[in-house]
Design an enzyme around this catalytic site. Structure first.
Site, short mmCIF file in Angstrom:
data_model
loop_
_atom_site.label_atom_id
_atom_site.label_comp_id
_atom_site.label_asym_id
_atom_site.label_seq_id
_atom_site.Cartn_x
_atom_site.Cartn_y
_atom_site.Cartn_z
N CYS A 50 -16.52 1.85 0.53
CA CYS A 50 -15.34 1.02 0.80
C CYS A 50 -14.91 1.11 2.26
O CYS A 50 -14.24 0.21 2.74
CB CYS A 50 -14.20 1.41 -0.13
SG CYS A 50 -13.78 3.17 -0.03
N ASP A 83 -17.16 7.20 -1.56
CA ASP A 83 -15.90 7.10 -0.84
C ASP A 83 -15.63 8.48 -0.23
O ASP A 83 -16.30 9.46 -0.60
CB ASP A 83 -14.78 6.71 -1.84
CG ASP A 83 -13.42 6.54 -1.18
OD1 ASP A 83 -13.38 6.36 0.05
OD2 ASP A 83 -12.41 6.59 -1.89
N ARG A 114 0.88 -1.19 0.00
CA ARG A 114 0.00 0.00 0.00
C ARG A 114 0.91 1.23 0.00
O ARG A 114 1.73 1.39 0.90
CB ARG A 114 -0.90 -0.01 1.24
CG ARG A 114 -1.65 1.30 1.42
CD ARG A 114 -2.77 1.21 2.43
NE ARG A 114 -3.91 0.50 1.90
CZ ARG A 114 -5.15 0.61 2.36
NH1 ARG A 114 -5.41 1.41 3.37
NH2 ARG A 114 -6.14 -0.09 1.85
N HIS A 137 -7.35 0.77 -6.39
CA HIS A 137 -7.55 -0.10 -5.23
C HIS A 137 -8.25 -1.37 -5.74
O HIS A 137 -9.41 -1.63 -5.42
CB HIS A 137 -8.40 0.62 -4.19
CG HIS A 137 -8.38 -0.01 -2.83
ND1 HIS A 137 -7.59 -1.11 -2.51
CD2 HIS A 137 -9.05 0.29 -1.68
CE1 HIS A 137 -7.79 -1.43 -1.25
NE2 HIS A 137 -8.67 -0.61 -0.72
N GLN A 174 -10.17 -3.96 -3.38
CA GLN A 174 -11.47 -3.49 -2.89
C GLN A 174 -12.57 -3.82 -3.89
O GLN A 174 -13.66 -4.29 -3.52
CB GLN A 174 -11.41 -1.97 -2.67
CG GLN A 174 -12.72 -1.34 -2.28
CD GLN A 174 -13.17 -1.73 -0.90
OE1 GLN A 174 -12.43 -1.56 0.06
NE2 GLN A 174 -14.39 -2.24 -0.76
N ARG A 184 -14.09 -8.50 1.60
CA ARG A 184 -12.66 -8.25 1.35
C ARG A 184 -11.87 -9.53 1.62
O ARG A 184 -10.98 -9.90 0.86
CB ARG A 184 -12.13 -7.13 2.27
CG ARG A 184 -12.72 -5.76 2.04
CD ARG A 184 -12.34 -5.19 0.69
NE ARG A 184 -10.92 -5.18 0.45
CZ ARG A 184 -10.06 -4.23 0.86
NH1 ARG A 184 -10.51 -3.19 1.52
NH2 ARG A 184 -8.76 -4.31 0.59
N1 NVA Z 1 -9.87 6.80 -1.48
C1 NVA Z 1 -9.54 6.34 -0.15
C2 NVA Z 1 -9.81 4.87 -0.02
C3 NVA Z 1 -9.56 4.30 1.33
C4 NVA Z 1 -9.83 2.83 1.38
C5 NVA Z 1 -8.08 6.65 0.15
O1 NVA Z 1 -7.24 6.45 -0.74
O2 NVA Z 1 -7.80 7.12 1.24
N1 CP Z 2 -11.38 -0.08 2.33
C1 CP Z 2 -10.13 -0.18 2.78
O1 CP Z 2 -9.17 -0.43 2.02
O2 CP Z 2 -10.00 -0.01 4.11
P1 CP Z 2 -8.64 0.15 4.92
O3 CP Z 2 -8.03 1.46 4.52
O4 CP Z 2 -9.04 0.09 6.36
O5 CP Z 2 -7.72 -0.99 4.54
#
Ligand code: NVA
Ligand code: CP
Length: 306
Positions: free
Chosen positions: A264, A224, A103, A130, A133, A292
């Site tokens: 999400c 989101d 990540r 992502h 997800q 997930r």
């Molecule tokens: N768009 C959000 C998704 C979190 C799962 C982010 O990147 O923070």
């Molecule tokens: N939806 C998602 O990826 O959640 P986290 O950021 O908690 O992993």
């Protein structure tokens, strides 16, 4: 069983429509117990430069449940935080691990890891995509409606990583997608083109700025956060711009009567979604979060092979 043995999973566009469909079937079969999977003790590494609850824990639980082990590679405790080059880190971790989920911010970093490591590299969220997800999201929609092809999903909010992976995933699955964003927050043009090329005549890919029009008759509404991780400085200034895109009962009433609502998570209640919609009967966010784990279990089984 879907055979993705040894491949990387950096973008949903790494899959064909058939592979996506096989993966979702495998996830459903693993979830129901129709397929059992207990594998030799393979090791999944997690290298996360951003916070995570669902992705970290669902990947860990999935890996343990299929008989593997997990190493959480805390960025602060490794040389990664002191600037060791990706190409060196990748070649070293390749010797210790069987699969690595990353990540990070820049999609180029997961691409570089994949270039230098022979083990499968999984995109566990970048600023651009992502994909893990969206596997869970499509599994959830398919469970509710008994299939995917021909449904319409409307995403409201920022044209961000979730919007990008939804564009690609819906196109692969034959789901019509409408992405409704403020004019200055549209999704990346190259990803929209890629989604249109994948969808062909099979489904629609619509980018729109009118939220009321976007949700008309849709079976799935999805949102989101308005400011993603790394965009905290602009969070306040984004609120008035994104307000018309909030999923609330008025907007939900314009969707299909059977429509479901997805997010999400984590969610900011009162911003992109109201508390009553989150907690209401059309919300499937908890099943979505559970999925997930099932979807990623299928991904791990497929990537690790026999
Ligand atoms: N768009 C959000 C998704 C979190 C799962 C982010 O990147 O923070
Ligand atoms: N939806 C998602 O990826 O959640 P986290 O950021 O908690 O992993």
């Amino acid at each position: 069983m879907a055979a993705l043995t040894g491949r990387d999973f950096l973008s949903l566009a790494d899959l064909t429509s058939e592979e996506l469909s096989q993966l979702l079937t495998l996830a459903a079969d693993l979830k129901s117990g129709k397929v059992q999977s207990d594998r030799p003790r393979k090791i999944l590494g997690l290298l996360f430069r951003k916070a995570s609850t669902r992705t970290r824990v669902s990947f860990s639980s999935a890996m343990w449940q299929i008989g593997g082990q997990v190493l959480d590679l805390n960025v602060q405790l490794t040389q990664v935080s002191r600037g060791e080059p990706v190409k060196d880190t990748a070649r070293v971790l390749d010797r210790y691990l069987d699969v690595l989920a990353i990540r990070t911010f820049d999609q180029a970093e997961v691409v570089e890891f994949a270039h230098y490591a022979d083990i499968p590299i999984i995109n566990a969220l970048t600023d651009q995509e992502h994909p893990c997800q969206i596997l869970a999201d499509l599994l959830t929609v398919s469970e509710v409606f008994g299939g995917l092809e021909g449904l319409t999903l409307t995403y409201l909010g920022d044209g961000n990583n979730i919007a990008h992976s939804l564009l690609l995933g819906c196109a692969l699955a034959g789901v019509n997608i409408r992405v409704a964003t403020p004019p200055d927050y549209v999704p990346d043009g190259d990803i929209v083109l890629k989604a249109r090329a994948i969808a062909g005549d099979r489904s629609e890919v619509i980018i729109i700025d009118n939220p009321q029009e976007a949700v008309e008759g849709a079976q799935v509404l999805y949102t989101d956060v308005w400011a993603s991780m790394g965009q905290e400085d602009s969070a306040e200034s984004r609120i008035p711009i994104f307000e018309p895109y909030q999923i609330n009962n008025q907007l939900l009433a314009r969707a299909d009567r059977q429509a479901i609502v997805l997010h999400c998570l984590p969610a900011h209640r009162g911003e992109e979604i109201t508390d009553d919609v989150m907690e209401g009967p059309q919300s499937k966010v908890w099943d979505q979060a559970e999925n997930r784990m099932h979807a990623q279990k299928a991904l791990l089984v497929s990537l690790l092979g026999e």
